[in-house]
Scaffold this motif. Structure first.
Motif, PDB file in Angstrom:
ATOM      1  N   VAL A 171      10.548  11.193   4.846  1.00  0.00           N
ATOM      2  CA  VAL A 171      11.645  10.281   4.536  1.00  0.00           C
ATOM      3  C   VAL A 171      12.256   9.814   5.854  1.00  0.00           C
ATOM      4  CG1 VAL A 171      13.822   9.964   3.316  1.00  0.00           C
ATOM      5  CG2 VAL A 171      12.084  11.503   2.370  1.00  0.00           C
ATOM      6  N   LEU A 172      12.084   8.526   6.147  1.00  0.00           N
ATOM      7  CA  LEU A 172      12.566   7.955   7.409  1.00  0.00           C
ATOM      8  C   LEU A 172      13.733   7.031   7.127  1.00  0.00           C
ATOM      9  CD1 LEU A 172       9.087   7.071   8.994  1.00  0.00           C
ATOM     10  CD2 LEU A 172      10.365   9.217   9.145  1.00  0.00           C
ATOM     11  N   LEU A 173      14.959   7.510   7.363  1.00  0.00           N
ATOM     12  CA  LEU A 173      16.165   6.716   7.161  1.00  0.00           C
ATOM     13  C   LEU A 173      16.482   5.924   8.432  1.00  0.00           C
ATOM     14  CD1 LEU A 173      18.360   9.383   5.320  1.00  0.00           C
ATOM     15  CD2 LEU A 173      16.832   7.668   4.324  1.00  0.00           C
ATOM     16  N   ASN A 174      17.314   4.888   8.277  1.00  0.00           N
ATOM     17  CA  ASN A 174      17.683   4.018   9.402  1.00  0.00           C
ATOM     18  C   ASN A 174      16.449   3.467  10.117  1.00  0.00           C
ATOM     19  OD1 ASN A 174      20.622   4.364   9.246  1.00  0.00           O
ATOM     20  ND2 ASN A 174      20.210   6.474   9.867  1.00  0.00           N
ATOM     21  N   THR A 175      15.404   3.247   9.368  1.00  0.00           N
ATOM     22  CA  THR A 175      14.124   2.803   9.928  1.00  0.00           C
ATOM     23  C   THR A 175      13.662   1.544   9.209  1.00  0.00           C
ATOM     24  OG1 THR A 175      13.534   5.105  10.401  1.00  0.00           O
ATOM     25  CG2 THR A 175      11.741   3.495  10.416  1.00  0.00           C
ATOM     26  N   SER A 176      13.053   0.618   9.947  1.00  0.00           N
ATOM     27  CA  SER A 176      12.614  -0.650   9.363  1.00  0.00           C
ATOM     28  C   SER A 176      11.144  -0.906   9.675  1.00  0.00           C
ATOM     29  CB  SER A 176      13.452  -1.815   9.884  1.00  0.00           C
ATOM     30  OG  SER A 176      14.826  -1.637   9.576  1.00  0.00           O
ATOM     31  N   LEU A 177      10.502  -1.658   8.780  1.00  0.00           N
ATOM     32  CA  LEU A 177       9.135  -2.107   9.016  1.00  0.00           C
ATOM     33  C   LEU A 177       9.196  -3.394   9.830  1.00  0.00           C
ATOM     34  CD1 LEU A 177       6.068  -1.907   8.418  1.00  0.00           C
ATOM     35  CD2 LEU A 177       6.501  -3.302   6.384  1.00  0.00           C
ATOM     36  N   ASP A 178       8.501  -3.419  10.961  1.00  0.00           N
ATOM     37  CA  ASP A 178       8.560  -4.580  11.862  1.00  0.00           C
ATOM     38  C   ASP A 178       7.295  -5.437  11.782  1.00  0.00           C
ATOM     39  OD1 ASP A 178       9.859  -6.069  14.084  1.00  0.00           O
ATOM     40  OD2 ASP A 178       8.108  -5.379  15.210  1.00  0.00           O
ATOM     41  N   ASN A 179       6.151  -4.803  11.492  1.00  0.00           N
ATOM     42  CA  ASN A 179       4.892  -5.538  11.464  1.00  0.00           C
ATOM     43  C   ASN A 179       3.901  -4.798  10.571  1.00  0.00           C
ATOM     44  OD1 ASN A 179       2.153  -6.546  12.377  1.00  0.00           O
ATOM     45  ND2 ASN A 179       3.441  -7.767  13.737  1.00  0.00           N
ATOM     46  N   PHE A 225       0.000   6.705   2.295  1.00  0.00           N
ATOM     47  CA  PHE A 225       0.668   5.859   1.306  1.00  0.00           C
ATOM     48  C   PHE A 225       2.120   5.661   1.736  1.00  0.00           C
ATOM     49  CE2 PHE A 225      -2.520   8.589  -0.679  1.00  0.00           C
ATOM     50  CZ  PHE A 225      -3.417   7.629  -1.152  1.00  0.00           C
ATOM     51  N   VAL A 226       2.531   4.396   1.870  1.00  0.00           N
ATOM     52  CA  VAL A 226       3.852   4.068   2.407  1.00  0.00           C
ATOM     53  C   VAL A 226       4.645   3.253   1.398  1.00  0.00           C
ATOM     54  CG1 VAL A 226       5.090   2.940   4.295  1.00  0.00           C
ATOM     55  CG2 VAL A 226       2.880   4.046   4.745  1.00  0.00           C
ATOM     56  N   VAL A 227       5.893   3.621   1.187  1.00  0.00           N
ATOM     57  CA  VAL A 227       6.823   2.867   0.341  1.00  0.00           C
ATOM     58  C   VAL A 227       7.997   2.429   1.199  1.00  0.00           C
ATOM     59  CG1 VAL A 227       8.415   2.945  -1.611  1.00  0.00           C
ATOM     60  CG2 VAL A 227       6.190   4.087  -1.775  1.00  0.00           C
ATOM     61  N   VAL A 228       8.312   1.142   1.165  1.00  0.00           N
ATOM     62  CA  VAL A 228       9.464   0.611   1.900  1.00  0.00           C
ATOM     63  C   VAL A 228      10.560   0.302   0.889  1.00  0.00           C
ATOM     64  CG1 VAL A 228      10.319  -1.214   3.399  1.00  0.00           C
ATOM     65  CG2 VAL A 228       7.988  -0.360   3.684  1.00  0.00           C
ATOM     66  N   GLY A 229      11.707   0.951   1.027  1.00  0.00           N
ATOM     67  CA  GLY A 229      12.818   0.758   0.097  1.00  0.00           C
ATOM     68  C   GLY A 229      13.218   2.067  -0.545  1.00  0.00           C
ATOM     69  N   GLY A 230      14.462   2.481  -0.314  1.00  0.00           N
ATOM     70  CA  GLY A 230      14.932   3.769  -0.822  1.00  0.00           C
ATOM     71  C   GLY A 230      15.856   3.673  -2.006  1.00  0.00           C
ATOM     72  N   GLY A 231      15.735   2.598  -2.794  1.00  0.00           N
ATOM     73  CA  GLY A 231      16.501   2.514  -4.036  1.00  0.00           C
ATOM     74  C   GLY A 231      15.806   3.284  -5.146  1.00  0.00           C
ATOM     75  N   PHE A 232      16.269   3.083  -6.386  1.00  0.00           N
ATOM     76  CA  PHE A 232      15.678   3.802  -7.514  1.00  0.00           C
ATOM     77  C   PHE A 232      14.180   3.525  -7.620  1.00  0.00           C
ATOM     78  CE2 PHE A 232      19.616   5.372  -8.752  1.00  0.00           C
ATOM     79  CZ  PHE A 232      19.499   6.145  -9.902  1.00  0.00           C
ATOM     80  N   LEU A 274       8.238   7.371   3.227  1.00  0.00           N
ATOM     81  CA  LEU A 274       9.279   6.517   2.648  1.00  0.00           C
ATOM     82  C   LEU A 274      10.109   5.939   3.779  1.00  0.00           C
ATOM     83  CD1 LEU A 274      10.834   5.525   0.060  1.00  0.00           C
ATOM     84  CD2 LEU A 274      12.363   7.457   0.464  1.00  0.00           C
ATOM     85  N   VAL A 275      10.205   4.617   3.838  1.00  0.00           N
ATOM     86  CA  VAL A 275      10.947   3.933   4.895  1.00  0.00           C
ATOM     87  C   VAL A 275      12.172   3.264   4.294  1.00  0.00           C
ATOM     88  CG1 VAL A 275      10.850   2.133   6.658  1.00  0.00           C
ATOM     89  CG2 VAL A 275       8.816   3.518   6.188  1.00  0.00           C
ATOM     90  N   GLU A 276      13.354   3.587   4.803  1.00  0.00           N
ATOM     91  CA  GLU A 276      14.605   3.015   4.305  1.00  0.00           C
ATOM     92  C   GLU A 276      15.463   2.565   5.490  1.00  0.00           C
ATOM     93  OE1 GLU A 276      17.837   1.528   2.876  1.00  0.00           O
ATOM     94  OE2 GLU A 276      16.143   1.982   1.553  1.00  0.00           O
ATOM     95  N   ASN A 310      13.323   1.534  15.157  1.00  0.00           N
ATOM     96  CA  ASN A 310      14.597   2.253  14.995  1.00  0.00           C
ATOM     97  C   ASN A 310      14.428   3.660  14.436  1.00  0.00           C
ATOM     98  OD1 ASN A 310      15.856  -0.167  15.793  1.00  0.00           O
ATOM     99  ND2 ASN A 310      15.965  -0.877  13.680  1.00  0.00           N
ATOM    100  N   LEU A 311      13.268   4.285  14.661  1.00  0.00           N
ATOM    101  CA  LEU A 311      13.089   5.651  14.167  1.00  0.00           C
ATOM    102  C   LEU A 311      14.062   6.592  14.874  1.00  0.00           C
ATOM    103  CD1 LEU A 311      10.144   4.351  13.606  1.00  0.00           C
ATOM    104  CD2 LEU A 311       9.438   6.730  13.425  1.00  0.00           C
ATOM    105  N   PRO A 312      14.882   7.340  14.136  1.00  0.00           N
ATOM    106  CA  PRO A 312      15.803   8.287  14.776  1.00  0.00           C
ATOM    107  C   PRO A 312      15.055   9.381  15.535  1.00  0.00           C
ATOM    108  CG  PRO A 312      16.443   7.845  12.504  1.00  0.00           C
ATOM    109  CD  PRO A 312      15.086   7.261  12.687  1.00  0.00           C
ATOM    110  N   ASP A 313      13.921   9.824  14.971  1.00  0.00           N
ATOM    111  CA  ASP A 313      13.131  10.879  15.613  1.00  0.00           C
ATOM    112  C   ASP A 313      12.055  10.221  16.475  1.00  0.00           C
ATOM    113  OD1 ASP A 313      11.623  13.014  16.387  1.00  0.00           O
ATOM    114  OD2 ASP A 313      11.420  13.895  14.383  1.00  0.00           O
ATOM    115  N   LYS A 314      12.264  10.192  17.780  1.00  0.00           N
ATOM    116  CA  LYS A 314      11.353   9.498  18.686  1.00  0.00           C
ATOM    117  C   LYS A 314      10.004  10.201  18.817  1.00  0.00           C
ATOM    118  CE  LYS A 314      14.513   6.494  19.454  1.00  0.00           C
ATOM    119  NZ  LYS A 314      14.428   5.168  18.801  1.00  0.00           N
ATOM    120  N   SER A 315       9.928  11.449  18.312  1.00  0.00           N
ATOM    121  CA  SER A 315       8.656  12.162  18.406  1.00  0.00           C
ATOM    122  C   SER A 315       7.646  11.673  17.369  1.00  0.00           C
ATOM    123  CB  SER A 315       8.883  13.668  18.212  1.00  0.00           C
ATOM    124  OG  SER A 315       9.346  13.939  16.884  1.00  0.00           O
ATOM    125  N   LEU A 316       8.113  10.938  16.362  1.00  0.00           N
ATOM    126  CA  LEU A 316       7.224  10.440  15.318  1.00  0.00           C
ATOM    127  C   LEU A 316       6.501   9.182  15.794  1.00  0.00           C
ATOM    128  CD1 LEU A 316       9.582  10.796  12.218  1.00  0.00           C
ATOM    129  CD2 LEU A 316       7.686  12.292  12.849  1.00  0.00           C
TER     130      LEU A 316
END
Length: 485
Positions: free
Chosen positions: A241-249, A172-179, A211-213, A259-265
């Motif tokens: 929780v994946l910060l500084n990360t975007s959904l591309d496709n 289950f994936v949620v894009v957006g780290g607001g409220f 969570l992708v933000e 743009n995942l900071p952790d390249k092992s993921l």
């Protein structure tokens, strides 16, 4: 023969939109306008107002869906209600074009005053596959569908033998780290784990929440330290929780992150559930008016909530809420306008109603001024975070503050009672884990029962014993034998 609707010819106050601003403006003005000989008309494609802060709890099974909406027809009995959309406004001629929700022919509606209260819509980006694979959380229908989808996927995974299909169903994936995004993933995580406890065919370790933000932090409305605590809290519950990360496709439910900071993921994986909560924008219908629009797509207003143009106030034109750039004299966004949230919208609606009525008698109007009291968020039973008038709370106290604030803010006494009752029931009996199937095709069972079944094929005639079948051939052979001689 279809009847042609007849609309009142009395001086009309036209309210465009039935959300926070539209509902409260109508509630405060409908009796006054009617007594003065006029009529208040509210146009909205939906027959109800949705209290959007409750959508995560509806999706999580804590609140009955109908209790999170307020019926226009029940509470606006002295308002002319039209179910449809205002497609354009010609304020110079005091007319609006209305398209009925049932697809009927558009018609022109004259008015004396207009109140723009069309609110906001989901903001998306041109990501391939997003429209086909994703779902938002801006409407009550989306919240109900999301709840049923998550519960159904858990049930289906229990009997699924293919490991890849099973893993995809339980991701289950949620894009957006607001409220909205944080509350949604927290409520769904709570609900999903409660459902798995009742299902011996699925293990808790199989559930995956992501969570992708795109930004470097979540929930900008709270302090930096609180935002860090929320990230730690979610991760302690197993949420990635994946910060500084975007959904591309997102084509065919195959999600590609960049743009995942952790390249092992893993940067690419499958998920049947993709929830988009990455922001909103002003309803684009305002661009089909002759009112001035500021750079962020909202109409320009002054502190009295009157629409303003290059040459000052535009007479008989009002706006508030997410669709309006309301000046924040206490200090809000960097552009000096009020934060687009329910707290401001409710208060602006009440001020707008008072100012509109005062303008009828040339009385002094009062400018809108309200300092944001803070923010509250709930993350499931007894979990939350809050910042109220500078006081920082987390855990159970924040959760209680969240329920207390929104219980009071829910419009109408009737709806407050229903929501608070839901909360008490959930505290005693737990969240509701029942999913409703076939909501998108409710006639399925009846159609199957009413469709004539094909008649079974007629049975083939019994075959004669082998000896009897060969007898005629033997006799025939005997008759032909002498001729052969």
């Amino acid at each position: 023969m279809a009847l042609t609707p007849t609309f009142s010819s009395r001086p009309r106050v036209l309210v465009v939109g039935g959300g926070y601003v539209g509902l409260y403006t109508a509630l405060k003005l409908q009796k006054k306008i009617a007594k003065s000989g006029g009529i208040l008309t509210l146009v909205d494609p939906l027959p109800y107002m949705t209290y959007q802060p409750f959508l995560p709890e509806v999706a999580g099974g804590n609140i009955e869906p109908r209790h999170a909406v307020v019926s226009h027809r029940k509470h606006l009995q002295e308002t002319e209600l039209l179910q449809g959309s205002v497609t354009s406004i010609d304020h110079a001629n005091r007319t609006a074009m209305v398209a009925p929700a049932d697809g009927g022919a558009p018609f022109e509606l004259p008015y004396h005053d207009v109140v723009l209260a069309a609110g906001a819509v989901t903001r998306t980006f041109p990501i391939k596959g997003l429209a086909q694979s994703g779902i938002g959380l801006k409407s009550i229908e989306e919240a109900v569908a999301l709840r049923d989808q998550v519960l159904s996927l858990i049930e289906e995974a229990g009997t699924e033998k293919d490991p890849a299909t099973r893993k995809r169903a339980l991701t289950f994936v949620v894009v957006g780290g607001g409220f909205a995004g944080i509350e949604t993933i927290a409520e769904l995580e709570d609900m999903a784990r409660a459902a798995v406890k009742l299902n011996p065919l699925v293990d808790q370790s199989e559930l995956r929440f992501v969570l992708v933000e795109a930004m470097g932090r979540i929930m900008p409305e709270v302090t930096q330290s609180q935002a860090l605590w929320v990230v730690e809290h979610l991760r302690s519950r197993g949420v990635e929780v994946l910060l500084n990360t975007s959904l591309d496709n997102a084509e065919e439910h195959n999600l590609k992150l960049i743009n995942l900071p952790d390249k092992s993921l893993a940067q690419q994986f499958d998920a049947d559930t993709l929830i988009w909560t990455a922001g909103v924008m002003a309803n684009p219908m305002v661009r089909s008016t002759d009112f001035p629009i500021e750079p962020r797509g909202r109409v320009s207003v002054n502190t009295n909530l009157q629409i303003t143009g290059e040459f000052g106030v535009i007479p008989n034109a009002w706006a508030a809420g997410d669709v309006a750039a309301v000046p924040d004299v206490t200090g809000g966004l960097p552009d000096g306008t009020c934060v687009p949230n329910a707290q401001h919208a409710l208060r602006q609606a009440k001020r707008l109603a008072k100012n509109l009525w005062a303008s009828r008698f040339n009385k002094t109007m009062t400018g809108y001024k309200h300092k944001n009291l803070g923010a509250v968020a709930g993350f499931g039973q007894w979990k939350g975070v809050a910042k109220i008038m500078g006081i920082q709370l987390k855990g159970a106290p924040a959760w209680l503050a969240h329920r207390g604030y929104h219980g009071l803010a829910m419009p109408t006494v009737e709806r407050k009672y229903r929501v608070i009752t839901d909360w008490f029931v959930a505290m005693v009996a737990g969240r509701d884990l029942s999913q409703l199937l076939n909501l998108d095709n409710p006639r399925k069972t009846f159609v199957e029962a009413a469709t004539p079944k094909p008649k079974p094929a007629a049975a083939a005639p019994a075959q004669a014993p082998a000896e009897e079948a060969k007898a005629p051939e033997s006799a025939d052979a005997k008759e032909k034998a002498p001729a052969a001689k």
